[in-house]
Write an enzyme that holds these catalytic residues in place. Structure first.
Site, mmCIF file in Angstrom:
data_model
loop_
_atom_site.group_PDB
_atom_site.id
_atom_site.type_symbol
_atom_site.label_atom_id
_atom_site.label_comp_id
_atom_site.label_asym_id
_atom_site.label_seq_id
_atom_site.Cartn_x
_atom_site.Cartn_y
_atom_site.Cartn_z
ATOM 1 N N ARG A 65 16.219 -20.000 8.305
ATOM 2 C CA ARG A 65 15.559 -18.643 8.451
ATOM 3 C C ARG A 65 16.553 -17.789 9.270
ATOM 4 N NH1 ARG A 65 11.390 -16.134 5.045
ATOM 5 N NH2 ARG A 65 10.952 -14.036 5.970
ATOM 6 N N LEU A 93 11.483 -9.185 8.104
ATOM 7 C CA LEU A 93 12.833 -9.230 8.821
ATOM 8 C C LEU A 93 13.049 -10.083 9.867
ATOM 9 C CD1 LEU A 93 13.540 -5.428 7.960
ATOM 10 C CD2 LEU A 93 14.508 -7.297 6.972
ATOM 11 N N THR A 106 7.651 1.091 4.317
ATOM 12 C CA THR A 106 6.428 1.685 3.626
ATOM 13 C C THR A 106 5.593 0.578 3.157
ATOM 14 O OG1 THR A 106 5.725 3.225 1.979
ATOM 15 C CG2 THR A 106 7.728 1.861 1.375
ATOM 16 N N HIS A 107 4.239 0.849 3.472
ATOM 17 C CA HIS A 107 3.184 -0.103 3.121
ATOM 18 C C HIS A 107 1.881 0.396 2.357
ATOM 19 C CE1 HIS A 107 0.901 -3.672 3.934
ATOM 20 N NE2 HIS A 107 -0.260 -2.893 4.055
ATOM 21 N N ASP A 139 8.701 -3.528 13.445
ATOM 22 C CA ASP A 139 9.081 -4.479 14.832
ATOM 23 C C ASP A 139 8.996 -5.826 14.575
ATOM 24 O OD1 ASP A 139 6.374 -4.881 14.708
ATOM 25 O OD2 ASP A 139 5.920 -3.745 16.389
ATOM 26 N N ALA A 140 8.921 -6.633 15.446
ATOM 27 C CA ALA A 140 8.883 -8.222 15.077
ATOM 28 C C ALA A 140 7.417 -8.688 14.466
ATOM 29 C CB ALA A 140 8.957 -9.110 16.515
ATOM 30 N N ASP A 143 4.181 -5.451 9.744
ATOM 31 C CA ASP A 143 3.339 -4.168 9.519
ATOM 32 C C ASP A 143 2.705 -3.825 10.926
ATOM 33 O OD1 ASP A 143 4.291 -4.247 6.922
ATOM 34 O OD2 ASP A 143 2.490 -5.260 6.385
HETATM 35 C C1 GAR Z 1 5.109 -0.163 -2.465
HETATM 36 O O1 GAR Z 1 3.914 0.291 -2.818
HETATM 37 C C2 GAR Z 1 5.380 -0.885 -1.048
HETATM 38 O O2 GAR Z 1 4.665 -0.233 -0.186
HETATM 39 C C3 GAR Z 1 4.859 -2.129 -1.489
HETATM 40 O O3 GAR Z 1 5.384 -2.667 -2.597
HETATM 41 C C4 GAR Z 1 5.634 -1.364 -3.165
HETATM 42 C C5 GAR Z 1 6.940 -1.149 -3.789
HETATM 43 O O4 GAR Z 1 7.262 -0.366 -5.000
HETATM 44 N N1 GAR Z 1 5.326 -2.944 -0.182
HETATM 45 C C6 GAR Z 1 4.539 -3.974 0.310
HETATM 46 O O5 GAR Z 1 3.582 -4.388 -0.205
HETATM 47 C C7 GAR Z 1 5.121 -4.574 1.468
HETATM 48 N N2 GAR Z 1 3.914 -5.435 2.141
HETATM 49 P P1 GAR Z 1 8.597 -0.018 -5.576
HETATM 50 O O6 GAR Z 1 9.447 -1.298 -5.753
HETATM 51 O O7 GAR Z 1 8.515 0.748 -6.832
HETATM 52 O O8 GAR Z 1 9.332 0.911 -4.610
#
Ligand code: GAR
Length: 200
Positions: A65, A93, A106-107, A139-140, A143
């Site tokens: 990894r 990451l 973005t979550h 960060d490490a 989320d």
């Molecule tokens: C988004 O809703 C993002 O927040 C989520 O995947 C989707 C991607 O949509 N990410 C996670 O769940 C990360 N843990 P997209 O590929 O259409 O931008």
């Protein structure tokens, strides 16, 4: 303009929102490269369709990894970004990427509730009536970084994970574009430590 590298694993609708916003004359940012952890994603296709260079960095192609983390950090560095945006990138990451690059994510939940890979499903399963999306510094942890912005979405009785996620993503795309624009214009530079500070 602020140089963005966007990391994707899936459909790339958040990436598309950034690409679209960057075409505005005078947009303070542009997408200079798109990276993925797998081949053949719609996100990569969107990049190619818009003439944006792409790279793929797959975990199974490396012995450890840590090697993957190093390789990804180097591929990102090749594009010389000011900011890395993790937009639906479904890998945690590593320390090398995070030491060399400023990264936001973005979550699809209101952090610190429901971190991880299933934010929408977990919020529904818990029975909360309001969920949403969060943009935060990476960060490490998973989320756990400093929150930059959030939007709220009501959960309706007839929602499924899919219908709810689609409604969240409508707000998520606007939020992400606004955050990147604000960072690019130095209107907000709340750092990864959670403290608000001038960029320079
Ligand atoms: C988004 O809703 C993002 O927040 C989520 O995947 C989707 C991607 O949509 N990410 C996670 O769940 C990360 N843990 P997209 O590929 O259409 O931008």
């Amino acid at each position: 303009p602020l140089r963005l590298v966007v990391l994707v694993s899936g459909s790339g609708s958040n990436l598309q929102a950034l690409i679209d916003a960057a075409t505005d004359p005078g947009a303070p940012f542009r997408v200079v490269a798109v990276g993925a952890d797998r081949d053949g994603t719609l996100g990569l296709e969107r990049a190619v369709g818009n003439g944006i260079p792409t790279f793929v960095c797959r975990v199974p192609d490396y012995t450890t990894r840590a090697d993957w983390d190093e390789a990804l950090a180097r591929l990102i560095s090749d594009a010389a970004p000011d900011l890395v945006v993790s937009a639906g990138f479904m890998k945690v990451l590593g320390p090398t990427v995070l030491a060399r690059h400023r990264v936001i994510n973005t979550h699809p939940a209101l952090l610190p509730s429901f971190p991880g890979a299933h934010g929408v499903r977990d919020a529904m399963a818990h029975g909360v009536r309001v969920t949403g999306c969060t943009c935060h510094w990476v960060d490490a942890g998973v989320d756990t970084g400093a929150i930059i912005d959030q939007r709220a979405v009501r959960i309706e009785d007839d929602d499924t994970v899919e219908t709810l996620h689609e409604r969240i993503k409508v707000l998520e795309r606007d939020m992400l574009v606004e955050v990147v624009r604000a960072l690019a214009q130095h209107r907000t530079w709340q750092g990864p430590d959670g403290l608000s500070s001038g960029r320079e």
